[in-house]
Design a protein around this motif. Structure first.
Motif, PDB file in Angstrom:
ATOM      1  N   LEU A 279       0.811  -1.199   0.000  1.00  0.00           N
ATOM      2  CA  LEU A 279       0.000   0.000   0.000  1.00  0.00           C
ATOM      3  C   LEU A 279       0.848   1.255   0.000  1.00  0.00           C
ATOM      4  O   LEU A 279       0.426   2.299  -0.477  1.00  0.00           O
ATOM      5  N   LEU A 302      -7.801   1.695   7.453  1.00  0.00           N
ATOM      6  CA  LEU A 302      -6.540   1.054   7.813  1.00  0.00           C
ATOM      7  C   LEU A 302      -6.122   1.411   9.238  1.00  0.00           C
ATOM      8  O   LEU A 302      -5.643   0.567  10.001  1.00  0.00           O
ATOM      9  N   THR A 326      -9.053  -1.818  -3.711  1.00  0.00           N
ATOM     10  CA  THR A 326      -8.318  -2.252  -2.518  1.00  0.00           C
ATOM     11  C   THR A 326      -9.311  -2.795  -1.495  1.00  0.00           C
ATOM     12  O   THR A 326     -10.326  -2.137  -1.185  1.00  0.00           O
ATOM     13  N   VAL A 328      -9.544  -4.348   2.425  1.00  0.00           N
ATOM     14  CA  VAL A 328      -8.883  -4.486   3.720  1.00  0.00           C
ATOM     15  C   VAL A 328      -9.641  -5.540   4.513  1.00  0.00           C
ATOM     16  O   VAL A 328     -10.860  -5.400   4.714  1.00  0.00           O
ATOM     17  N   VAL A 342      -4.100  -6.646   3.160  1.00  0.00           N
ATOM     18  CA  VAL A 342      -4.538  -5.637   2.196  1.00  0.00           C
ATOM     19  C   VAL A 342      -4.270  -6.171   0.787  1.00  0.00           C
ATOM     20  O   VAL A 342      -3.118  -6.460   0.441  1.00  0.00           O
TER      21      VAL A 342
END
Length: 815
Positions: A279, A302, A326, A328, A342
């Motif tokens: 990331l 995050l 993305t 998570v 991730v």
């Protein structure tokens, strides 16, 4: 000296190994100690020992045997060291007619462990082999597990295992033989299937050890199956991530970001400020401004450790604009530790696909705008779109009717198709353009769902006024073609493809059959060409239907007392009448009787002229050859020293002249009996002697003929054979017989005389006279010449079989 039985009994009692050797020093017998030393098959063991010891042992055996035979003391035997550490000292004694070889074995040095102990301790397969002979000297249990059956030689191993051990076609590899002491071991690898069926990836370490002229091959195998599977799994995982363009990173509160190793093909390439597949590689300054809110939401998730899925756009300095997704996913590791995975996925292809759908819709609109069919799209609020053909058809632009009902394009009629509910049925109606022009169209209406849940109706309209004009022009063209076909001098018929029955024909075809047109409609091809040609015509028509090409045939058709020749061409007409019309076959025939008669007359004239020219040429050749023979005879009279040679040449020229003389009045191949009689008569005249002749075969004597290409070679061969028999008969009677049967022809010549001792016909060289000329002239495969002695006579047989002889074409073969 003891007797042989007593000597053998004493050898059985000796504790040392003793071998009884033959004169060539191969093993004949062995006492129990020798069998224990060399194995159950002591003869094979002695051979392997000689092969493994090499030149040292062989040289000593020859030198010792020679010394004992000459009464000198033999040289000392070279010390032999066995693989288990034992040493052998040999002594050679004479026991006529054999040899005795006494072996004294010394125990191994106990200061070092024996090789067999080291092999037993090794968990990896290991073996020791003689590099010269390929004999397996030692191996451990792990090696035996790879190749059951206790092989004794490298050649007994499976081919793949031989390649692993550096053994190829009975010798070590060149890389092994070129190996030096300081070089590392030679490594080989291969996938091997063991006797249990398991696939194992083996690596072999090979070393060639040399000492005192002997070379040993040391082999150590290592099983790398687990490492191979591990590397394969890593490779497959990397390939999967590279193919999917996935970036993977793991975050742990105690250790921070755990970065995977850089992989080729990741969505972002490694750089000083942007690590790959993590990331941190996506900095704020490359995020598209429109996607910053989504990117901030990702950052907050995050920090808090919340699960989230965010889609945003970035502008990468090398890859350009990219769309990323993305995800998570927080989780707990063993011991309660928190970890967050991730996963970043490049979804640029999906975004591009969505844009492509929009472009495709615009492209479809452009295509629909270019077609000749008028298309009108109507929504809940009225007309939404019209293509160019519809605008041209109604004489207006889209803005003139946009948002208005479809009825504005129709006459004032409540029952008009535009006022009815759309369906799948095709309708035909009358329309009025904005310019006042009225016209008829054929079309249909289809309803499709809209994105907002409503319905959209699409009308497809075709101006049938133009189609009607086209149909009228087509009917006019068909009528003109029908008039042309009817008046054409060619016979033209149309046949239904399946039954081949006539569906249409012209007057010329009716004249061909000699029947009226109405009587022939629905008839068969046999009614056109007659019953004799009917089956052949049907077969040709079937061939034309299958080949899809024009088939040309000629058919003789009786016409009263004469026969007319019709040249017919057949063509398969596929799909000319539409889907509902059966396939047709077209036949066009023309009367070529006069044309074929003229061609036949020209051919016969050409054949007659050719035969006349050939007869004239043969006659002149015969006269010229006889003139040459006369000149040679005159020279022979003036030059007696060359008279024999010229006489032989005159005979050969006369033989050729006889053949040309027979061809003057003949057509086709020459009858062999006439050639035989002519050559015999010519030889009798030249030699001034009488030859007794006979012929057997009855009617076959006139059946067998000589082809034109074989007539002169066989005539010259008969001339030489008869002349040779007369020369060696010393004025005695010479007999010649012609024998004909169903398989071929045999000419048998018998004259008194005797063949030279050891005479072989195949040893006679080709030449210009005598048997040498005969061998050079006769065909190899269809002519057999033999000479043999029968009592006081020499019998010469010449057998001729096809194709050197052929049957007379003028004689009709018997059924």
């Amino acid at each position: 000296m003891f007797s042989p039985p007593a000597s053998a009994a004493l050898l059985e009692l000796i504790g040392d190994p003793v071998l009884t050797l033959r004169a060539d020093l191969s093993a004949l017998r062995a006492n129990p100690a020798a069998r224990e030393w060399l194995g159950g098959d002591a003869v094979e063991g002695w051979r392997l020992l000689r092969q493994a010891a090499g030149s040292r042992l062989e040289n000593w055996l020859r030198e010792a045997a020679h010394a004992v035979e000459t009464g000198r003391p033999p040289p000392p035997a070279p010390p032999l060291k066995l693989a288990d550490g034992q040493r052998v000292t040999l002594h050679l004694l004479r026991d006529r007619p054999n040899w005795l070889l006494h072996a004294r074995l010394s125990t191994a040095d106990t200061g070092e462990p024996p090789l067999v102990e080291w092999l037993a301790l090794s968990p990896q397969p290991a073996a020791l082999a003689d590099a010269g002979s390929g004999a397996l000297l030692r191996r451990n249990a792990a090696f035996d597990a790879l190749c059951p059956g206790s092989p004794r030689h490298l050649n007994d191993l499976p081919d793949l295992l031989q390649a692993l051990l550096g053994w190829h076609r009975g010798a070590p590899l060149a890389a092994l033989t070129a190996q030096r002491l300081q070089d590392p071991p030679l490594l080989t690898e291969a996938e091997f299937v063991d006797p249990q069926g398991r696939h194992r990836w083996l690596q072999a370490r090979l070393r060639l050890w040399r000492r005192d002229g002997r070379a040993l091959l040391l082999v150590l195998l290592e099983d790398h199956s687990i490492e191979h599977e591990r590397d394969l799994a890593h490779h497959q995982l990397d390939a999967l991530m590279d193919t999917a363009a996935v970036g993977l990173a793991t975050f742990q509160p105690e250790a921070g970001w755990l970065k995977p190793p850089t992989r080729k093909g990741s969505p972002f390439k490694a750089g000083p400020k942007q690590p790959v597949a993590s990331l941190q590689g996506i900095s704020r300054d490359i995020v598209d401004p429109a996607s910053l809110p989504e990117f901030e939401r990702l950052q907050r998730a995050l920090k808090k450790g919340d699960a989230v899925e965010v889609r945003y756009a970035v502008r990468h300095p090398e890859l350009g604009r990219r769309w990323l997704l993305t995800r998570v996913a927080p989780g707990l590791l063993a011991g309660g530790r928190r970890s967050t995975s991730v996963v970043t996925l490049d979804v640029t292809a999906q975004a591009q696909a969505e844009n492509a759908l929009l472009l495709r819709a615009e492209s479809e609109r452009a295509v629909l705008d270019s077609v000749l069919v008028g298309i009108v799209t109507v929504g809940p609020d009225g007309i939404e779109w019209m293509n160019r053909s519809a605008r041209r058809m109604f004489g207006c632009e889209l803005d003139d009717v946009l948002g208005r009902p479809m009825g504005v394009l129709a006459p004032d009629d409540d029952d008009h198709a535009f006022h009815a509910e759309p369906g799948s049925d095709v309708f035909e109606c009358k329309l009025r353009g904005r310019d006042g022009r009225e016209f008829w169209v054929i079309g249909n209406a289809v309803q499709t769902p809209r994105e907002d849940g409503g319905l959209q109706t699409t009308y497809a309209l075709l101006d049938i006024d133009r189609r009607r004009q086209a149909e009228a022009q087509s009917r006019l063209a068909q009528a003109s073609l029908a008039r042309i076909i009817e008046g054409a001098p060619l016979a033209i018929t149309l046949h239904e493809a399946q039954s081949l029955r006539i569906v249409k024909l012209n007057q010329a075809a009716a004249a061909l059959a000699g029947r009226p047109e109405n009587a022939l409609l629905g008839g068969t091809p046999a009614q056109l060409f007659g019953d004799e040609q009917g089956a052949r015509v049907v077969a040709d028509m079937r061939e034309a239907l299958a080949s899809q090409a024009v088939v040309q045939r000629e058919y003789p058709v009786p016409a009263g007392a004469a026969t007319r020749i019709w040249d017919a061409r057949l063509l398969h007409l596929a799909g000319v009448g539409g889907d509902d019309t059966p396939e047709l076959l077209l036949m066009v025939a023309s009367d070529v009787t006069e044309q074929r008669a003229a061609e036949q007359a020209r051919l016969q004239a050409a054949i007659s002229q050719r035969e006349l020219l050939v007869r004239e040429v043969h006659h002149r050749i015969k006269n010229n050859l006889q003139g040459v023979a006369g000149l040679l005879q005159q020279i022979a009279v003036r030059r007696p020293e060359v008279a024999p040679v010229l006489k032989e040449a005159v005979g050969q020229v006369q033989a050729i002249a006889q053949v040309y003389g027979l061809q003057v009045g003949a057509t086709g191949p020459l009858v062999l009996k006439r050639v035989f009689d002519a050559i015999v008569g010519s030889v009798q005249r030249m030699q001034g002697r009488v030859i007794t002749t006979a012929a057997e075969g009855g009617a076959l004597l006139e059946d067998w003929c000589l082809p034109e290409a074989e007539a002169i070679p066989i005539a010259l061969s008969l001339n030489e054979l008869l002349g040779n028999a007369l020369r060696h008969s010393h004025d005695a009677q010479v007999r010649c017989q012609l024998i004909c049967d169903t398989t071929g022809v045999t000419v048998e010549i018998v004259n008194p005389g005797r063949l030279p001792d050891g005479f072989q016909l195949q040893n006679v060289r080709s030449g210009v006279s005598g048997l040498g000329l005969v061998r050079a002239l006769l065909p190899r495969r269809s002519a057999i010449l033999s000479l043999e002695q029968q009592g006081d006579d020499v019998v010469c047989r010449l057998e001729l079989i096809p194709p050197s002889v052929v049957h007379n074409p003028a004689i009709k073969p018997s059924s």
